[in-house]
Design a protein around this motif. Structure first.
Motif, PDB file in Angstrom:
ATOM      1  N   ARG A  69       0.996  -2.248  -0.017  1.00  0.00           N
ATOM      2  CA  ARG A  69       0.786  -1.041  -0.807  1.00  0.00           C
ATOM      3  C   ARG A  69       1.113   0.242  -0.048  1.00  0.00           C
ATOM      4  O   ARG A  69       1.336   1.278  -0.657  1.00  0.00           O
ATOM      5  CB  ARG A  69      -0.667  -0.983  -1.298  1.00  0.00           C
ATOM      6  CG  ARG A  69      -0.894  -1.712  -2.603  1.00  0.00           C
ATOM      7  CD  ARG A  69      -2.068  -1.079  -3.318  1.00  0.00           C
ATOM      8  NE  ARG A  69      -2.395  -1.750  -4.572  1.00  0.00           N
ATOM      9  CZ  ARG A  69      -1.876  -1.401  -5.742  1.00  0.00           C
ATOM     10  NH1 ARG A  69      -0.998  -0.432  -5.796  1.00  0.00           N
ATOM     11  NH2 ARG A  69      -2.237  -2.015  -6.835  1.00  0.00           N
ATOM     12  N   GLN A  78       3.582   5.246  -2.253  1.00  0.00           N
ATOM     13  CA  GLN A  78       2.390   6.055  -2.472  1.00  0.00           C
ATOM     14  C   GLN A  78       2.612   7.078  -3.575  1.00  0.00           C
ATOM     15  O   GLN A  78       3.728   7.216  -4.081  1.00  0.00           O
ATOM     16  CB  GLN A  78       1.979   6.744  -1.170  1.00  0.00           C
ATOM     17  CG  GLN A  78       1.136   5.846  -0.277  1.00  0.00           C
ATOM     18  CD  GLN A  78      -0.104   5.349  -0.991  1.00  0.00           C
ATOM     19  OE1 GLN A  78      -0.796   6.099  -1.658  1.00  0.00           O
ATOM     20  NE2 GLN A  78      -0.382   4.058  -0.871  1.00  0.00           N
ATOM     21  N   GLY A  99      -7.210   5.411   3.184  1.00  0.00           N
ATOM     22  CA  GLY A  99      -6.055   4.537   3.003  1.00  0.00           C
ATOM     23  C   GLY A  99      -5.686   3.821   4.288  1.00  0.00           C
ATOM     24  O   GLY A  99      -5.357   2.638   4.287  1.00  0.00           O
ATOM     25  N   ALA A 132      -8.051   1.009   4.798  1.00  0.00           N
ATOM     26  CA  ALA A 132      -7.862  -0.078   3.845  1.00  0.00           C
ATOM     27  C   ALA A 132      -6.602  -0.871   4.155  1.00  0.00           C
ATOM     28  O   ALA A 132      -6.537  -2.077   3.914  1.00  0.00           O
ATOM     29  CB  ALA A 132      -7.792   0.486   2.432  1.00  0.00           C
ATOM     30  N   LEU A 133      -5.580  -0.197   4.680  1.00  0.00           N
ATOM     31  CA  LEU A 133      -4.311  -0.877   4.897  1.00  0.00           C
ATOM     32  C   LEU A 133      -4.083  -1.218   6.367  1.00  0.00           C
ATOM     33  O   LEU A 133      -3.016  -1.697   6.751  1.00  0.00           O
ATOM     34  CB  LEU A 133      -3.162  -0.008   4.384  1.00  0.00           C
ATOM     35  CG  LEU A 133      -3.169   0.163   2.857  1.00  0.00           C
ATOM     36  CD1 LEU A 133      -2.203   1.232   2.437  1.00  0.00           C
ATOM     37  CD2 LEU A 133      -2.831  -1.140   2.187  1.00  0.00           C
ATOM     38  N   ARG A 149      -2.469  12.679   2.519  1.00  0.00           N
ATOM     39  CA  ARG A 149      -3.107  11.393   2.241  1.00  0.00           C
ATOM     40  C   ARG A 149      -2.052  10.327   1.951  1.00  0.00           C
ATOM     41  O   ARG A 149      -2.144   9.202   2.422  1.00  0.00           O
ATOM     42  CB  ARG A 149      -4.048  11.529   1.049  1.00  0.00           C
ATOM     43  CG  ARG A 149      -4.597  10.188   0.588  1.00  0.00           C
ATOM     44  CD  ARG A 149      -5.602  10.331  -0.494  1.00  0.00           C
ATOM     45  NE  ARG A 149      -5.021  10.967  -1.674  1.00  0.00           N
ATOM     46  CZ  ARG A 149      -5.711  11.324  -2.743  1.00  0.00           C
ATOM     47  NH1 ARG A 149      -7.003  11.120  -2.763  1.00  0.00           N
ATOM     48  NH2 ARG A 149      -5.127  11.884  -3.770  1.00  0.00           N
ATOM     49  N   ALA A 150      -1.041  10.710   1.150  1.00  0.00           N
ATOM     50  CA  ALA A 150       0.018   9.745   0.844  1.00  0.00           C
ATOM     51  C   ALA A 150       0.812   9.400   2.098  1.00  0.00           C
ATOM     52  O   ALA A 150       1.147   8.247   2.345  1.00  0.00           O
ATOM     53  CB  ALA A 150       0.933  10.312  -0.231  1.00  0.00           C
ATOM     54  N   VAL A 189      -0.203   6.565   5.359  1.00  0.00           N
ATOM     55  CA  VAL A 189       0.060   5.135   5.534  1.00  0.00           C
ATOM     56  C   VAL A 189       1.550   4.864   5.716  1.00  0.00           C
ATOM     57  O   VAL A 189       2.015   3.748   5.540  1.00  0.00           O
ATOM     58  CB  VAL A 189      -0.509   4.331   4.340  1.00  0.00           C
ATOM     59  CG1 VAL A 189      -2.018   4.394   4.358  1.00  0.00           C
ATOM     60  CG2 VAL A 189       0.015   4.857   3.022  1.00  0.00           C
TER      61      VAL A 189
END
Lengths: 681, 489
Positions: free
Chosen positions: A432, A436, A459, A462-463, A509-510, A513
């Motif tokens: 994922r 994004q 994020g 989580a990733l 934020r995008a 990751v």
């Protein structure tokens, strides 16, 4: 033109919030002549709506007029008792608000709502009022007005509601119509219809129009006279042509250069740093000084006075001695050309997303909203593809399907050579980070209860980006630096930031990751022009720096023009024209693209093309028209169009879905289509 | 006072839960104070006069309830005597024979109110009366032997020789003296607290508490507490010599009963929410977030539960508990423990029937929140559903939970009164507003009417519920984002 219709002298409005008084309107002077369109231009928070409400004496409970005079035809409105004020409202002065959805009473029929004004102000009988209502609805261009009388607001579309609002405002035959952002909530094609209507009505009735807007294009198209407001004051006033062509105040100048359509696509946009200052406390010196590019020492201490007459002047002592704006540095290289490649990063084939419509006791499926219906596109690495269309055409749904927030009904998407739409569970979760999304509304896209550092690391955690918490925090600092925010921002909460800063956090934020594709869903439509320029520059810089690809979803074609390499125009769930951005926007082939482009109000009058006003509105995607989806609104539609959906045609180095476009290889014809004549099939 | 070394502390289930709840509340306050964004809306509660006044009234009620929750078993009077035998044998005996404790539980409140609980008359007496409410045959009162007259009370006004003018003067003296001493005690306590907070600015702080700091309404709380202290002082001095609110059928002081009822009301109001909260919150946000079949199941569940008359369900469960308690007498050491078990069970069953409103409210809010873009952004990061629920949804519905909790409290206090009246409420041996109102049913039918028990119960319950409602209003105004002043263009 003896006395002006409306005179405003030194108007001041205070808002009392939390025990403090904010002077949101600080000494505004202007006058509106009979039959004139006067535009009050400014960014959000500069006090233009408060000015309008003060004129009508409709300020919210926390607001109060702190001084000044408002004279309508020589009579001081501020001295009028409230009971007599009611006679005036809707009769001699009427107002149209921004949100047509919220301005009509949902439980009253259209006829009753307009009739109320007629019986109340003009003393018409119910029968006469009904007849007059039909006349008014016809005047604002509502088809079949007799039937509409008994309909409720929910049965009308947004554009129709705004027409009804206008009809209601016209019912009392006002001498002055105040329109507060009348088209901001509407789509471009509908906006064009409503603006045309206002223009026509004003010419017919000779009424004055006070137009309040932030859109320079709308001003250029509508206004005779403009006053530019900044932080509660008028900073420049003059005829429309003069203000927009030869702006004098630094703010007006910068505002105009911040427009992407004025600056070329490969140049950096001029930005106005910072934001409109908070209005609490005494402001020493010029209110624009902290953001001004030409600021001098005395600007910070000496409040500038008004220089000029009431009709024309500027609030800046240095206005005439300003040097040309230093040339903005050009974007690095030809913007992403080096990073771009022909290998598609993402390829979507025949993608469709349908939402079932359920009905009946057992909730069985009776149909489907075909939000996206057989769309194919590809995005090369490091490039930008723009998805353009009116609201409801399915562009956001497609964007979310690409981020895998929606499930596909059909078709497939591949990413970086591998499967993407078929990934499930853990396989999807672990990848994922590749794709994004940045959302439209920076106020809804950040959790108000989380601090910036928590938002950015969510994020990553989580990733599994970054080895541990301290590693991630170090990355947070780097990200904040990349998007131009101070490192101290990381322990603060979203509500402490302005809209533009919030959008920077959402972009960070995008980016956190390390995605290779970011879907930008209307990234600037909730922002002011000066802030929009900052965000557009940031997006461009990030692409040059990181080689990230964008899918830019927008209805603002000047933003698209500035940022996109390729454009896909969507209409009712399908792509109707797709090709290189420059070509598509310069020489649109599909009639819909042509209409869309011509509907945009341009600041530069020389670029305003012949307007192709589209009739009607976007049909429901649950029940698209037979044949070509665009045929009911198309001026060129014939029998073929009503029978079969057009296959893709190569024309002028792009793909177009129209029966009437000349096949690839044929010479480009500027006007290949002849408008349908009346009576012709 | 009691000898602390001889008592045996006893913990009832409700005591444990109530004290746990208070500790959790203290922890929560501490947490909120450390986070500026959480504390900000609560400062708005401090701005509201009604909020501060009602909060301090609630605090006084809570203090009484908490005192009444510290239970212990006093040593029986003969036990120390037995243990204190002479010589070495006596010493050995003291070690081998443990102190024997009463089977009757007392609370810290009982100890504080001593001797009020033991000052029992034979039957009804009116407030401030010196003679009983009923005539009885008195021996030796008249020269001819027995005569029927109103007898003097054993405790109410027993210190008076003359019941006429002396009584009025005595009452006046007690009121003035009590009020003054109550006020002095409260001011002294405030001054001491100001000094303990740091001696340097103690005077300024003390003045700020009393006359306001120009920012919030906390001085209203101080004035309310001073008022309550004055009232309590007067009451205490009066209660030393009279039955201020009269006595009931078995001659027990009504003031004592009222004070004991407060704990029952608080237990019902708070412990029930403890049961409602987890069920309502988890089911509500799960239904709203997951949609689909989970939503269907939860919706069917609460629609069904809502369709069953609550009283019926409660009556059935309470009667079942009663049967269990009757068949297992060995499980309960004392009468109070039995009553407590029934109270706990009542909380449980009330909780199980009353979570539906909260769940429905939260489901609606979650339906809205799940479409918000920050939730979608988290989904795009592959954050697991339960993490999203915990990190994004729950904190953003917390204000609704809080408001619902405070609002429910008053409803539950009233529900207890109604249930006890119907006969399916708390154990008849437990003093509560409901049992008082229930017994008042017969008292009201008497001629002349016995009105004081009902009136006293009414006044105190009214004060408690009104304070809870006003506080709920203040909390809602402060926490509900919709009532905040919006920014204007």
């Amino acid at each position: 033109m003896s006395t002006p219709l409306l005179e405003v002298r030194d108007l001041a409005v205070d808002l009392h919030l939390g025990g403090r008084a904010l002077r949101v309107v600080a000494g505004v002077d202007f006058e509106i002549r009979r039959g004139e369109t006067f535009a009050l231009l400014g960014e959000s928070g500069c006090g233009k709506s408060m000015t309008a409400l003060a004129l009508m004496r409709l300020l919210p409970d926390v607001g109060a007029v702190a001084g000044g005079a408002v004279r309508l035809d020589g009579e001081d409105l501020m001295a009028r008792p409230e009971a007599l004020m009611r006679e005036l409202r809707g009769r001699r002065m009427a107002m149209i608000f921004q949100e047509p959805m919220l301005s009509l009473n949902p439980v009253m029929t259209i006829g009753a709502q307009i009739g109320e004004v007629l019986t109340g102000h003009l003393g018409l009988s119910a029968k006469a009022a009904a007849a007059r209502t039909v006349e008014l609805l016809t005047a604002v261009g509502i088809a079949d007005p007799l039937r509409r009388l008994d309909e409720y607001p929910f049965q009308l579309s947004g554009g129709m509601k705004q027409r009804v609002m206008i009809a209601m405002a016209l019912a009392g035959e006002p001498e002055l119509l105040i329109a507060d952002e009348p088209t901001t909530a509407l789509d471009v094609t509908i906006q064009a219809q409503v603006l045309d209507l206002l223009k026509r009505l004003q010419a017919e009735r000779g009424m004055s129009l006070l137009l309040i807007t932030h859109d320079l294009g709308v001003v250029a198209n509508m206004a005779h006279h403009v006053a530019v407001m900044y932080a509660g004051q008028v900073v420049e006033s003059g005829s429309c042509e003069q203000v927009l062509q030869r702006p004098r105040h630094p703010y007006t100048r910068l505002l105009l250069t911040a427009l992407p359509e004025v600056t070329g696509p490969n140049q950096r946009l001029a930005t106005i740093p910072g934001q409109v200052p908070p209005l609490d406390g005494g402001v020493a010196g010029c209110r624009f000084a902290p953001r001004c590019a030409w600021v001098r020492d005395d600007c910070r201490s000496l409040a500038p006075g008004w220089d000029g007459t009431l009709r024309q002047g500027v609030r800046c002592p240095h206005a005439d001695g300003l040097a040309a704006l230093p040339e903005a540095p050009r974007g690095a290289g030809a913007s992403g050309q080096a990073a771009g490649s022909d290998v598609p990063l993402l390829r979507a084939v025949d993608v469709s997303v349908h939402f079932p419509i359920r009905a009946g006791l057992l909730r069985h499926e009776v149909g489907a909203v075909k939000a996206v219906d057989g769309v194919s596109l590809s995005i090369p690495a490091g490039r930008t593809l723009a998805l353009v269309g009116e609201s409801g055409c399915g562009k956001t749904t497609l964007g979310k399907a690409i981020v895998r927030l929606n499930t596909l009904t059909g078709g497939e998407i591949s990413f970086a050579g591998g499967d993407w739409s078929g990934l499930r569970g853990e396989a999807l979760r672990s990848r994922r980070n590749q794709v994004q999304i940045v959302f439209q509304d920076p106020y809804a896209s950040l959790d108000p209860r989380m601090r910036v550092a928590d938002i950015l690391t969510e994020g990553m955690a989580a990733l599994g980006v970054g080895r541990n918490a301290s590693d991630r925090l170090a990355r947070v600092d780097r990200l904040l630096d990349q998007v131009g925010l101070p490192a101290a921002a990381r322990w603060r909460f979203p509500h402490e930031f302005s809209g533009g800063q919030r959008q920077r956090i959402a972009i960070a934020r995008a980016l956190a990751v390390e995605p290779r594709l970011i879907v930008c869903d209307e990234p600037t439509s909730a922002l002011d022009v000066s802030v929009q320029a900052q965000i557009l520059n940031l997006l461009k810089d990030l692409q040059d720096e990181l080689g990230v690809a964008y899918l830019l979803i927008s209805h603002n074609l000047s933003v698209v023009e500035y940022l996109a390499h390729e454009v896909a125009v969507m209409y009712l769930g399908r792509i109707v024209e797709q090709g290189e951005a420059k070509r598509v926007l310069k020489r649109p082939q599909h009639p819909y693209t042509q209409a869309l482009l011509s509907a945009i109000p341009r600041v530069d009058a020389t670029r305003q093309t012949q307007r192709v006003v589209l009739g009607g509105e976007l049909p429901s995607p649950a029940n698209p028209p037979e044949g070509c989806h665009f045929n009911p609104r198309c001026a060129f539609a014939d029998r073929v169009c009503r029978e079969a959906y057009p296959p893709p045609v190569q024309a002028d180095e792009r793909e177009v879905r129209c029966h009437h476009v000349v096949q690839a290889g044929g010479a480009y014809v500027a006007a290949p289509l002849r408008p349908r004549l009346p009576g012709e099939l | 006072m009691i000898d602390l070394t001889t008592i045996e502390p006893a913990l009832l289930w409700t005591d444990v839960l109530l004290i746990g709840l208070v500790l959790a509340l203290v922890g929560l306050v501490w947490h909120i104070r450390r986070h500026a964004h959480l504390a900000a809306p609560w400062r708005k509660v401090a701005l509201s006069r009604a909020g501060m006044v009602s909060a301090s009234v609630l605090a006084v009620f809570a203090g009484i309830g908490l005192l009444d929750s510290l239970h212990y078993r006093p040593a029986l009077p003969d036990a120390p005597a037995l243990a204190a035998g002479p010589g070495a044998a006596g010493k050995a005996l003291r070690h081998s024979v443990e102190l024997r404790h009463s089977v009757e539980l007392r609370s810290a409140l009982d100890a504080l109110l001593d001797p009020l609980p033991t000052q029992v008359e034979t039957t009804y007496s009116a407030p401030m009366a010196t003679r009983a409410f009923n005539k009885t045959a008195l021996e030796g009162a008249a020269p001819g032997g027995t005569a029927r007259d109103y007898p003097r009370l054993k405790f109410g006004g027993a210190h008076l020789a003359d019941e006429g003018a002396a009584k009025v003067r005595d009452i006046g003296e007690r009121v003035v003296r009590g009020a003054l001493s109550g006020l002095a005690c409260a001011v002294g306590a405030l001054a001491l607290l100001a000094l303990l907070c740091g001696p340097r600015a103690a005077i300024g702080r003390f003045r700020g508490w009393l006359f306001g700091n120009g920012e919030d309404a906390t001085h209203w709380a101080a004035w309310t507490l001073l008022g309550i202290a004055t009232l309590a002082g007067a009451l205490a001095w009066l209660a030393g010599g009279y039955h201020v609110f009269g006595t009931d059928k078995v001659g027990q002081d009504v003031l004592y009963q009222i004070l004991k009822s407060i704990r029952t009301a608080l237990v019902i109001g708070t412990l029930t929410t403890l049961v409602t909260l987890p069920i309502g919150v988890v089911l509500g946000i799960a239904a709203g977030y997951f949609r689909g079949w989970i939503d269907d199941v939860i919706q069917y569940l609460y629609t069904t539960l809502n369709s069953i008359p609550g009283v019926l369900l409660i009556a059935a469960s309470v009667l079942m508990t009663q049967v269990y308690m009757d068949t297992h007498p060995e499980s309960f050491e004392t009468v109070t423990a039995r009553a407590d078990f029934r109270l706990l069970f009542l909380c449980l069953i009330l909780g199980i029937t009353s979570w539906t409103g909260l769940a429905r409210l939260l489901r609606g809010e979650t339906l809205k929140l799940r479409e918000l873009e920050y939730v979608q952004a988290a989904q795009a990061f592959g954050v697991s559903s339960w993490s999203i629920l915990g990190r994004h949804i729950l904190p953003n519905v917390m204000h609704i939970v809080l408001i619902a909790m405070v609002m429910d409290f008053s409803g539950l206090v009233l529900a207890e009164a109604v249930l006890s009246y119907v006969g399916v409420g708390v154990d008849p041996s437990m003093i509560s507003f409901g049992t008082m109102i229930n017994s008042a049913r017969l008292e009201m039918a008497r001629e002349p009417m016995v009105w004081w028990a009902l009136a006293a119960a009414f006044v105190f319950m009214f004060a408690l519920v009104l304070a809870a409602n006003l506080f709920a209003d203040a909390v809602r105004d402060a926490l509900d984002p919709r009532t905040r002043v919006r920014g204007v263009a």
